[in-house]
Write a protein that holds these residues in place. Structure first.
Motif, mmCIF file in Angstrom:
data_model
loop_
_atom_site.group_PDB
_atom_site.id
_atom_site.type_symbol
_atom_site.label_atom_id
_atom_site.label_comp_id
_atom_site.label_asym_id
_atom_site.label_seq_id
_atom_site.Cartn_x
_atom_site.Cartn_y
_atom_site.Cartn_z
ATOM 1 N N GLY A 2 3.821 7.803 5.102
ATOM 2 C CA GLY A 2 4.769 6.777 4.707
ATOM 3 C C GLY A 2 4.119 5.403 4.810
ATOM 4 N N GLY A 3 4.905 4.375 4.534
ATOM 5 C CA GLY A 3 4.374 3.024 4.588
ATOM 6 C C GLY A 3 4.811 2.201 3.385
ATOM 7 N N VAL A 4 4.093 1.126 3.112
ATOM 8 C CA VAL A 4 4.447 0.224 2.023
ATOM 9 C C VAL A 4 4.402 0.976 0.695
ATOM 10 C CG1 VAL A 4 3.824 -1.873 0.780
ATOM 11 C CG2 VAL A 4 3.606 -1.787 3.277
ATOM 12 N N ASP A 5 5.473 0.867 -0.066
ATOM 13 C CA ASP A 5 5.612 1.567 -1.347
ATOM 14 C C ASP A 5 4.501 1.142 -2.303
ATOM 15 O OD1 ASP A 5 6.423 2.481 -3.888
ATOM 16 O OD2 ASP A 5 8.541 2.365 -3.324
ATOM 17 N N LEU A 6 3.755 2.125 -2.806
ATOM 18 C CA LEU A 6 2.613 1.836 -3.666
ATOM 19 C C LEU A 6 3.026 1.250 -5.017
ATOM 20 C CD1 LEU A 6 0.401 4.988 -2.996
ATOM 21 C CD2 LEU A 6 0.353 2.768 -1.843
ATOM 22 N N GLY A 7 4.258 1.491 -5.433
ATOM 23 C CA GLY A 7 4.740 0.933 -6.686
ATOM 24 C C GLY A 7 4.821 -0.587 -6.666
ATOM 25 N N GLU A 8 4.753 -1.153 -5.450
ATOM 26 C CA GLU A 8 4.841 -2.601 -5.294
ATOM 27 C C GLU A 8 3.474 -3.246 -5.057
ATOM 28 O OE1 GLU A 8 9.281 -2.137 -3.248
ATOM 29 O OE2 GLU A 8 7.581 -2.853 -2.043
ATOM 30 N N ILE A 9 2.399 -2.430 -5.256
ATOM 31 C CA ILE A 9 1.041 -2.889 -4.992
ATOM 32 C C ILE A 9 0.200 -2.753 -6.258
ATOM 33 C CG2 ILE A 9 -1.011 -2.603 -3.545
ATOM 34 C CD1 ILE A 9 1.474 -3.404 -1.987
ATOM 35 N N ASN A 10 -0.608 -3.764 -6.570
ATOM 36 C CA ASN A 10 -1.567 -3.699 -7.669
ATOM 37 C C ASN A 10 -2.765 -2.880 -7.206
ATOM 38 O OD1 ASN A 10 -3.654 -4.155 -9.527
ATOM 39 N ND2 ASN A 10 -2.977 -6.236 -9.965
ATOM 40 N N GLN A 11 -2.942 -1.676 -7.769
ATOM 41 C CA GLN A 11 -3.980 -0.778 -7.282
ATOM 42 C C GLN A 11 -5.384 -1.274 -7.587
ATOM 43 O OE1 GLN A 11 -2.741 2.182 -10.728
ATOM 44 N NE2 GLN A 11 -4.275 3.161 -9.462
ATOM 45 N N ALA A 12 -5.535 -2.223 -8.491
ATOM 46 C CA ALA A 12 -6.852 -2.752 -8.831
ATOM 47 C C ALA A 12 -7.310 -3.844 -7.875
ATOM 48 C CB ALA A 12 -6.856 -3.292 -10.260
ATOM 49 N N THR A 13 -6.367 -4.395 -7.088
ATOM 50 C CA THR A 13 -6.716 -5.502 -6.187
ATOM 51 C C THR A 13 -6.141 -5.341 -4.780
ATOM 52 O OG1 THR A 13 -4.755 -6.760 -6.852
ATOM 53 C CG2 THR A 13 -6.789 -7.129 -8.115
ATOM 54 N N MET A 14 -5.156 -4.476 -4.602
ATOM 55 C CA MET A 14 -4.400 -4.305 -3.359
ATOM 56 C C MET A 14 -3.467 -5.482 -3.083
ATOM 57 S SD MET A 14 -5.110 -1.332 -2.287
ATOM 58 C CE MET A 14 -5.980 -0.382 -3.521
ATOM 59 N N GLU A 15 -3.220 -6.299 -4.116
ATOM 60 C CA GLU A 15 -2.310 -7.436 -3.946
ATOM 61 C C GLU A 15 -0.865 -7.012 -4.193
ATOM 62 O OE1 GLU A 15 -1.879 -12.148 -5.245
ATOM 63 O OE2 GLU A 15 -3.067 -10.784 -6.500
ATOM 64 N N SER A 16 0.024 -7.613 -3.460
ATOM 65 C CA SER A 16 1.456 -7.400 -3.650
ATOM 66 C C SER A 16 1.872 -7.848 -5.038
ATOM 67 C CB SER A 16 2.231 -8.184 -2.585
ATOM 68 O OG SER A 16 3.596 -8.282 -2.918
ATOM 69 N N LYS A 17 2.772 -7.074 -5.636
ATOM 70 C CA LYS A 17 3.366 -7.486 -6.910
ATOM 71 C C LYS A 17 4.563 -8.408 -6.677
ATOM 72 C CE LYS A 17 2.145 -3.181 -9.335
ATOM 73 N NZ LYS A 17 2.688 -1.961 -10.024
ATOM 74 N N LEU A 18 4.939 -8.568 -5.412
ATOM 75 C CA LEU A 18 6.119 -9.365 -5.076
ATOM 76 C C LEU A 18 5.777 -10.748 -4.541
ATOM 77 C CD1 LEU A 18 8.209 -6.616 -3.213
ATOM 78 C CD2 LEU A 18 8.061 -7.055 -5.674
ATOM 79 N N VAL A 19 4.660 -10.822 -3.824
ATOM 80 C CA VAL A 19 4.266 -12.078 -3.177
ATOM 81 C C VAL A 19 2.808 -12.365 -3.514
ATOM 82 C CG1 VAL A 19 4.015 -13.318 -1.000
ATOM 83 C CG2 VAL A 19 5.892 -11.687 -1.284
ATOM 84 N N LYS A 20 2.557 -13.450 -4.198
ATOM 85 C CA LYS A 20 1.190 -13.820 -4.562
ATOM 86 C C LYS A 20 0.383 -14.169 -3.308
ATOM 87 C CE LYS A 20 -1.422 -17.014 -7.532
ATOM 88 N NZ LYS A 20 -2.296 -15.948 -8.040
ATOM 89 N N GLY A 21 -0.823 -13.627 -3.234
ATOM 90 C CA GLY A 21 -1.695 -13.910 -2.101
ATOM 91 C C GLY A 21 -1.516 -12.973 -0.922
ATOM 92 N N LEU A 22 -0.591 -12.008 -1.024
ATOM 93 C CA LEU A 22 -0.395 -11.028 0.037
ATOM 94 C C LEU A 22 -1.056 -9.718 -0.373
ATOM 95 C CD1 LEU A 22 0.848 -10.019 2.678
ATOM 96 C CD2 LEU A 22 2.975 -9.562 1.417
ATOM 97 N N PHE A 23 -1.966 -9.227 0.466
ATOM 98 C CA PHE A 23 -2.707 -8.007 0.178
ATOM 99 C C PHE A 23 -2.481 -6.994 1.302
ATOM 100 C CE2 PHE A 23 -4.646 -11.382 -2.146
ATOM 101 C CZ PHE A 23 -5.239 -10.831 -3.271
ATOM 102 N N PHE A 24 -2.691 -5.734 0.966
ATOM 103 C CA PHE A 24 -2.528 -4.661 1.953
ATOM 104 C C PHE A 24 -3.770 -3.777 1.963
ATOM 105 C CE2 PHE A 24 1.726 -5.874 0.671
ATOM 106 C CZ PHE A 24 2.428 -5.923 1.867
ATOM 107 N N ALA A 25 -4.096 -3.242 3.140
ATOM 108 C CA ALA A 25 -5.239 -2.337 3.250
ATOM 109 C C ALA A 25 -5.020 -1.358 4.400
ATOM 110 C CB ALA A 25 -6.528 -3.118 3.483
ATOM 111 N N GLY A 26 -5.415 -0.109 4.168
ATOM 112 C CA GLY A 26 -5.406 0.881 5.234
ATOM 113 C C GLY A 26 -4.103 1.619 5.419
ATOM 114 N N GLU A 27 -3.862 2.007 6.646
ATOM 115 C CA GLU A 27 -2.780 2.934 6.989
ATOM 116 C C GLU A 27 -1.384 2.359 6.781
ATOM 117 O OE1 GLU A 27 -1.699 5.870 10.803
ATOM 118 O OE2 GLU A 27 -3.492 4.621 10.835
#
Length: 416
Positions: A362-387
């Motif tokens: 489980g964790g942050v919904d991947l549909g809300e993440i740009n898979q090419a950059t790991m940036e949030s699609k909701l908040v500019k400048g917010l990125f996610f990585a790992g578990e």
């Protein structure tokens, strides 16, 4: 108030990789770790040997990961060979072991942690430990900074336009993975797929496992049955504990078990103790051995087939007289032995807690993440990585590669 180009939150595998990459690109980078040192969970992975990746092909690698297709861009940018080469540049040589598992040749996880730390420092990333992030500052859907809480309770504010959340999940909370990132992500508007333990030991019904506590079985085939339907099989090693079962094959199937239990399904683990023999060959062996040891007691005959601690359990479960001579063992009893050797069943009633889970599902919904950059699609400048992401995999180095690849992608920005 402190300013930075990039702030990485979390000093685990993903966070260290992101910080090293971002700083290497010339960004003024700060890594914030709430514990007193970075890489605490990384130090205990692979029983302290640190299984950093798996050398299999990308297609096979992805097949071992829940939501694995999401990672194609990240793996295309930075995959197992790239990781091995990077560590070799740090003078951390690796070796490939059984199952394509890749370890540092020193067999010391601290070599991996120290190499990543020195890389971050060499690239002039600033690492601050003992500082917990309490709030992300967001204005018009754009990251503007972070607020931390110091030991004396005072607030410390950071200004930045790029934050990488690499806070881990909830497994092994003593290492710092206490789910803080989920709260921060939720406050930013992200959806969290319900989190639960994965790669976790299982609890079984009755006292059979307790009687076998400490017994390790090698080269067995374990099958997972959910509501009388076989859904997965794994070959390898397992371990009996005072509460149930663990070991590589069990951990690999545990995610399916926990989800099935949460859905109210009946879960059974079936163990084939003689996977090299089909039913016909096993029956022929039993006939031959019983005839060749006609005066031997059943308990001693079973010693030719089973570890010593498993013999009394076998006799109890099958209602066998351990003192009966082999020549008196009936055809019906021989059949019971044969069927049990191929289908030793344990009902799963639960699982251990996050304290013993290797990773988090489980964790942050991947549909809300740009898979090419790991940036949030909701908040500019917010990125996610790992578990923190809704990604989890089998044992064998897959999960650490996810952390390293997503960290590499999240830290990939270059200042103009």
């Amino acid at each position: 108030m402190i300013h930075a180009d990039v702030i990485v939150v979390g000093g685990g595998a993903a966070g260290l990789m992101a910080a090293g990459k971002a700083a290497g690109n010339g960004a003024r980078t700060i890594l914030l770790e709430k514990m007193n040192r970075c890489g605490r969970k990384l130090l205990i992975t692979g029983k302290g040997r640190c299984n950093i990746t798996n050398s299999t092909s990308m297609a096979d690698f992805i097949s071992h990961i829940h939501n694995g297709k999401f990672l194609r861009p990240a793996f295309s940018a930075f995959f197992n060979k790239d990781l091995i080469s990077l560590f070799e540049s740090f003078e951390v040589k690796t070796v490939v072991e059984r199952g394509n598992r890749v370890f540092p040749i020193s067999e010391k996880s601290e070599d991996v942690v120290n190499a990543l730390l020195h890389w971050c420092w060499k690239n002039k990333a600033e690492i601050i430990t003992g500082l917990a992030v309490k709030e992300m500052l967001i204005s018009d859907h754009q990251i503007t900074g972070l607020v931390c809480e110091q030991h004396n309770g005072e607030r410390l504010e950071f200004r930045t336009t790029r934050v990488i959340l690499a806070t881990g999940g909830k497994s092994y909370p003593a290492t710092g993975s206490t789910g803080d990132g989920y709260k921060l992500a939720t406050a930013a508007g992200h959806t969290i797929v319900p989190v639960r333990p994965a790669l976790v030991p299982l609890v079984t019904k009755g006292d059979t496992a307790k009687k076998l506590q400490g017994l390790s079985l090698r080269n067995i085939n374990a099958s997972l049955w959910i509501n009388e339907k076989k859904v997965r099989s794994e070959f390898g090693e397992m371990l009996f504990t005072h509460y149930g079962i663990s070991g590589p094959v069990i951990l690999t199937m545990s995610r399916l078990c926990t989800d099935a239990l949460n859905a109210g399904s009946r879960v059974i683990i079936s163990i084939d103790l003689k996977p090299a023999l089909d039913e016909h060959k096993l029956d022929a062996r039993l006939l031959r051995d019983l005839a060749g040891h006609s005066k031997m007691k059943t308990i001693n005959f079973l010693g030719e087939l089973l570890p010593s601690s498993l013999i009394p359990v076998c006799c109890e479960l099958l209602s066998l007289d351990p003192d009966k001579p082999c020549h008196q063992v009936s055809a019906a009893e021989r059949k019971k032995i044969r069927l049990w050797l191929k289908d030793f069943r344990l009902e799963v009633t639960g699982h251990r807690s996050f304290n013993e889970a290797i990773i988090t599902a489980g964790g942050v919904d991947l549909g809300e993440i740009n898979q090419a950059t790991m940036e949030s699609k909701l908040v500019k400048g917010l990125f996610f990585a790992g578990e923190i992401l809704d990604l989890d995999a089998d044992t064998g180095g897959y999960n650490l590669q996810i952390a390293f690849s997503t960290g590499w992608m999240a830290g990939g920005w270059k200042p103009t």
